[in-house]
Design a protein around this motif. Structure first.
Motif, PDB file in Angstrom:
ATOM      1  N   ARG A 183       0.673  -1.217   0.039  1.00 33.01           N
ATOM      2  CA  ARG A 183       0.053  -0.062  -0.091  1.00 33.01           C
ATOM      3  C   ARG A 183       0.871   1.121   0.032  1.00 33.01           C
ATOM      4  N   TYR A 184       0.610   2.204  -0.840  1.00 27.98           N
ATOM      5  CA  TYR A 184       1.261   3.484  -0.960  1.00 27.98           C
ATOM      6  C   TYR A 184       0.143   4.557  -0.598  1.00 27.98           C
ATOM      7  N   TYR A 185       0.617   5.334   0.400  1.00 23.26           N
ATOM      8  CA  TYR A 185      -0.600   6.487   0.722  1.00 23.26           C
ATOM      9  C   TYR A 185       0.329   7.705   1.334  1.00 23.26           C
ATOM     10  N   SER A 186      -0.485   8.829   0.970  1.00 18.38           N
ATOM     11  CA  SER A 186      -0.090  10.164   1.903  1.00 18.38           C
ATOM     12  C   SER A 186      -0.520  10.437   3.158  1.00 18.38           C
ATOM     13  N   ARG A 187       0.386  10.833   3.952  1.00 12.75           N
ATOM     14  CA  ARG A 187       0.090  10.998   5.324  1.00 12.75           C
ATOM     15  C   ARG A 187       0.475  11.957   6.150  1.00 12.75           C
ATOM     16  N   PRO A 188       0.036  13.300   5.502  1.00 17.40           N
ATOM     17  CA  PRO A 188       0.498  14.738   6.174  1.00 17.40           C
ATOM     18  C   PRO A 188       0.712  14.470   7.569  1.00 17.40           C
ATOM     19  N   THR A 189       1.784  15.228   8.300  1.00 16.61           N
ATOM     20  CA  THR A 189       1.908  14.685   9.556  1.00 16.61           C
ATOM     21  C   THR A 189       2.321  16.153  10.288  1.00 16.61           C
ATOM     22  N   PRO A 190       1.762  16.441  11.356  1.00 18.42           N
ATOM     23  CA  PRO A 190       1.829  17.482  12.147  1.00 18.42           C
ATOM     24  C   PRO A 190       3.340  17.427  13.009  1.00 18.42           C
ATOM     25  N   LEU A 191       4.115  18.491  12.977  1.00 14.53           N
ATOM     26  CA  LEU A 191       5.117  18.594  13.803  1.00 14.53           C
ATOM     27  C   LEU A 191       4.908  19.256  14.788  1.00 14.53           C
ATOM     28  N   GLU A 192       5.638  18.824  16.004  1.00 12.37           N
ATOM     29  CA  GLU A 192       5.368  19.636  17.137  1.00 12.37           C
ATOM     30  C   GLU A 192       5.919  20.846  17.598  1.00 12.37           C
ATOM     31  N   GLY A 193       4.925  22.046  17.845  1.00 13.93           N
ATOM     32  CA  GLY A 193       5.556  23.314  18.264  1.00 13.93           C
ATOM     33  C   GLY A 193       5.967  24.306  16.956  1.00 13.93           C
TER      34      GLY A 193
END
Length: 251
Positions: A183-193
């Motif tokens: 499976r390939y997927y996009s996962r925008p990931t929040p970075l802390e602070g």
């Protein structure tokens, strides 16, 4: 070899690596008394999760800093400083698991051969890592900022391998795996602070930037932030443009 990993920064600001990794654990489905190897275990959080199933877990990572932190956090588990390319296990494990590690391996086929060799017949390999176009905006901005600021310096060396599904599953089949899932997927990931992007670059870009002086790194990171503010800074939150691959293969 100098250890470029900062385990404290990893645990403090980048615990999302383990948090998101729990999703891939559902694909692993560990069971009691299975012998499972966690390749690139970092500071041990997912190995500890696997152990809750009753499986017998061993975690390895090439970073001594990461392994020492893992040992201090989970003294009841087995952790060792081992480079995947130097593993010498022979049909010892029922399953091999890896999260957010294999994109650091620039010799992917050799790594897969070592994984295949380490599995018992019928064993499974379950992994998630960065895929094609992973953090592409961040990488492009970093390269552009570096070229503008340090024209006379040696070019940046890419430390990552971000394959397509076709490329990676082909390699898996070439070493002998039967691929059951990809499976390939996009996962925008929040970075802390507010300094999330700066911390990300300091953590994961250290190998690329180690030839720069402290002040030069600071200038570079500030320039990258400026370039990405309009696209990756949303509601006072930095978002990393992650794209991931998940695979399951059987021996």
């Amino acid at each position: 070899m100098v250890d470029e990993w900062q385990s404290n920064l990893y645990d403090d600001k980048h615990h999302f690596v383990s948090k998101y990794g729990k999703g891939i654990l559902e694909l692993l489905e560990p069971i009691k008394d299975e012998k499972i190897l966690d390749v690139g275990c970092g500071t041990g959080d997912l190995a500890a999760e696997i152990s809750k199933s009753g499986a017998i877990v061993r975690g390895i990572d090439k970073s001594e800093s990461m392994i020492q932190t893992a040992k201090s956090k989970y003294s009841h588990l087995n952790f060792d400083t081992v480079d995947i390319l130097k593993m010498n296990f022979n049909e010892e494990f029922d399953a091999i698991f890896s999260n957010a590690a294999l994109h650091w391996l620039l010799q992917p086929k050799e790594g897969l051969q070592k994984i295949y060799q380490s599995l018992r017949k019928g064993g499974r390999f379950v992994a998630e890592f960065g895929g094609k176009n992973n953090v592409l905006e961040i990488r492009n901005a970093l390269q552009e900022a570096y070229n503008d600021l340090f024209r006379d310096y040696p070019p940046l060396k890419n430390p990552w391998y971000f394959p397509s599904i076709a490329e990676y599953t082909t390699l898996m089949e070439e070493v002998g795996f039967t691929v059951h899932y990809a499976r390939y997927y996009s996962r925008p990931t929040p970075l802390e602070g507010a300094d999330g992007l700066a911390n990300w670059l300091s953590m994961f870009g250290e190998g690329m930037l180690k030839h720069l002086q402290t002040d030069e790194k600071r200038r570079l990171i500030e320039n990258v932030e400026k370039r990405l503010k309009s696209t990756l800074y949303v509601n006072h939150q930095w978002i990393a443009d992650y794209c991931r691959i998940q695979v399951i293969g059987n021996k």
